[in-house]
Design an enzyme around this catalytic site. Structure first.
Site, PDB file in Angstrom:
ATOM      1  N   LEU A 144       0.870  -1.164   0.000  1.00 43.06           N
ATOM      2  CA  LEU A 144       0.000   0.000   0.000  1.00 43.06           C
ATOM      3  C   LEU A 144       0.912   1.220   0.000  1.00 43.06           C
ATOM      4  CD1 LEU A 144      -2.742  -0.809   2.700  1.00 43.06           C
ATOM      5  CD2 LEU A 144      -3.038  -0.788   0.217  1.00 43.06           C
ATOM      6  N   ASP A 145       0.481   2.297  -0.626  1.00 44.81           N
ATOM      7  CA  ASP A 145       1.255   3.527  -0.594  1.00 44.81           C
ATOM      8  C   ASP A 145       1.428   3.998   0.843  1.00 44.81           C
ATOM      9  OD1 ASP A 145       1.443   3.579  -3.327  1.00 44.81           O
ATOM     10  OD2 ASP A 145      -0.194   5.018  -3.616  1.00 44.81           O
ATOM     11  N   LYS A 146       2.490   4.731   1.090  1.00 42.90           N
ATOM     12  CA  LYS A 146       2.802   5.215   2.435  1.00 42.90           C
ATOM     13  C   LYS A 146       1.615   5.911   3.099  1.00 42.90           C
ATOM     14  CE  LYS A 146       5.718   8.604   4.813  1.00 42.90           C
ATOM     15  NZ  LYS A 146       6.802   9.601   4.665  1.00 42.90           N
TER      16      LYS A 146
END
Length: 352
Positions: A144-146
């Site tokens: 998942l993106d940060k």
């Protein structure tokens, strides 16, 4: 394990660091392995030795040595003493499901999935605190993106990792994200089919990279563009000001949900990359800002994941509670998560 590959840098892949380029093509590849391949001369560009920071140009040939599949990657040894008690308790508190094969966590917003340059704390490193007596530490099978929170899977064994990797690609696997977006999309539900192409940023190391939307009729004519499909449905709307959306990434492109909602004129609240206050949006043109604290964090959350268990074959329905900043926004706007259907796209559960 793959064999030696020679890969040509695509039209949309130029002017970026070698290590970033590799991680996009091989998401499970960690920075330390890339650095080792460079030191040993296994990675080469146009036949020459390179460093992780070497910038690639369109059309260059990159020699890539054999790369293990995600399920073949050995867990990296981590000194548990390097994980603070506070961080260990934090990551354990994120667990929403566990058995002897897999773990699912509710990844906090702001915590990277893997390490990189200047990143000292990430899920991959903290996973050592989730070993629980097993021989290997849990290994990541997707990302998942940060700044995106929500359901993230880890596997305890190679067999489980292999099965999850395969099942994540299966059409029966269903990911549903929740988002708060500016304005009120019309129609209230539908499908977005704009293609996406990378537009490199101008910062050091390529910072500022964005995905540019391409009209479906132009995708095949645009070098580097890839087709992308997102399903969307409005769960609730506060007049024309802000809406609670359910989003399904039918394809899995970089920043797909954020770019697609911005292209509709309804960027995700708190999205400084795709939804700045200066953006012209449908309706009243508010941008992605609602003011004060709400604007400071991205309001995008991987709410649920339905997937077949890689060993037992049972269908798992994993649900992650909203992160604190989104829960406060939902409370402020009078939205009640418990009243939302599990799948807003199922006509038996939700009529819009």
């Amino acid at each position: 394990m793959s064999g030696v590959q020679t890969i040509t840098v695509g039209a949309d892949e130029g002017d970026q660091r070698l290590d970033r380029w590799l991680k996009r093509r091989f998401p499970h590849l960690v920075q330390t392995r890339i650095e080792k391949m460079c030191r040993k001369g296994e990675l080469r560009v146009e036949g020459g030795r390179v460093k992780p920071a070497t910038r690639l140009e369109v059309g260059q040939s990159v020699r890539v040595p054999p790369i293990p599949e995600a399920h073949e990657v050995e867990s990296r040894p981590v000194d548990r003493s390097q994980i603070s008690r506070k961080d260990a308790e934090m990551i354990r508190g994120c667990v929403i499901y566990r058995d002897e094969h897999i773990i699912a966590i509710n990844k906090p917003a702001g915590l990277p999935t893997q390490g990189g340059s200047g990143v000292s704390k990430h899920v991959d490193g903290l996973a050592e605190a989730l070993r629980d007596g097993f021989e290997d530490k849990p290994r990541l099978v997707h990302r998942l993106d940060k700044d995106t929170s929500g359901v993230l899977l880890l596997a305890r064994t190679r067999m489980a990792a292999k099965g999850l990797t395969e099942n994540l690609k299966h059409r029966e696997t269903r990911k549903i994200y929740w988002a708060a977006v500016a304005g009120a999309p019309q129609p209230r539900a539908g499908i977005i089919k704009y293609g996406l192409v990378k537009a490199m940023g101008h910062g050091k190391g390529g910072e500022g990279e964005k995905m540019q939307c391409i009209h479906p009729a132009e995708v095949d004519k645009t070098p580097g563009a890839k087709r992308a499909t997102t399903e969307f449905a409005t769960i609730s709307a506060l007049g024309q000001r802000v809406s609670w959306m359910a989003l399904v990434p039918v394809t899995g492109r970089t920043h797909q949900l954020r770019a697609h909602m911005a292209e509709m004129g309804h960027p995700v609240v708190g999205d400084g990359k795709y939804g700045g206050s200066g953006q012209e949006n449908l309706g009243d043109g508010w941008g992605a800002g609602l003011g004060a604290e709400i604007d400071r964090k991205l309001h995008l959350h991987a709410r649920s994941l339905r997937i077949e268990h890689p060993i037992t074959k049972a269908v798992l329905q994993l649900v992650a509670p909203l992160p604190d900043h989104m829960a406060r926004t939902w409370d402020f706007l009078g939205w009640e998560p418990r009243e939302a259907p599990l799948d807003p796209f199922d006509p038996d559960e939700f009529t819009g």
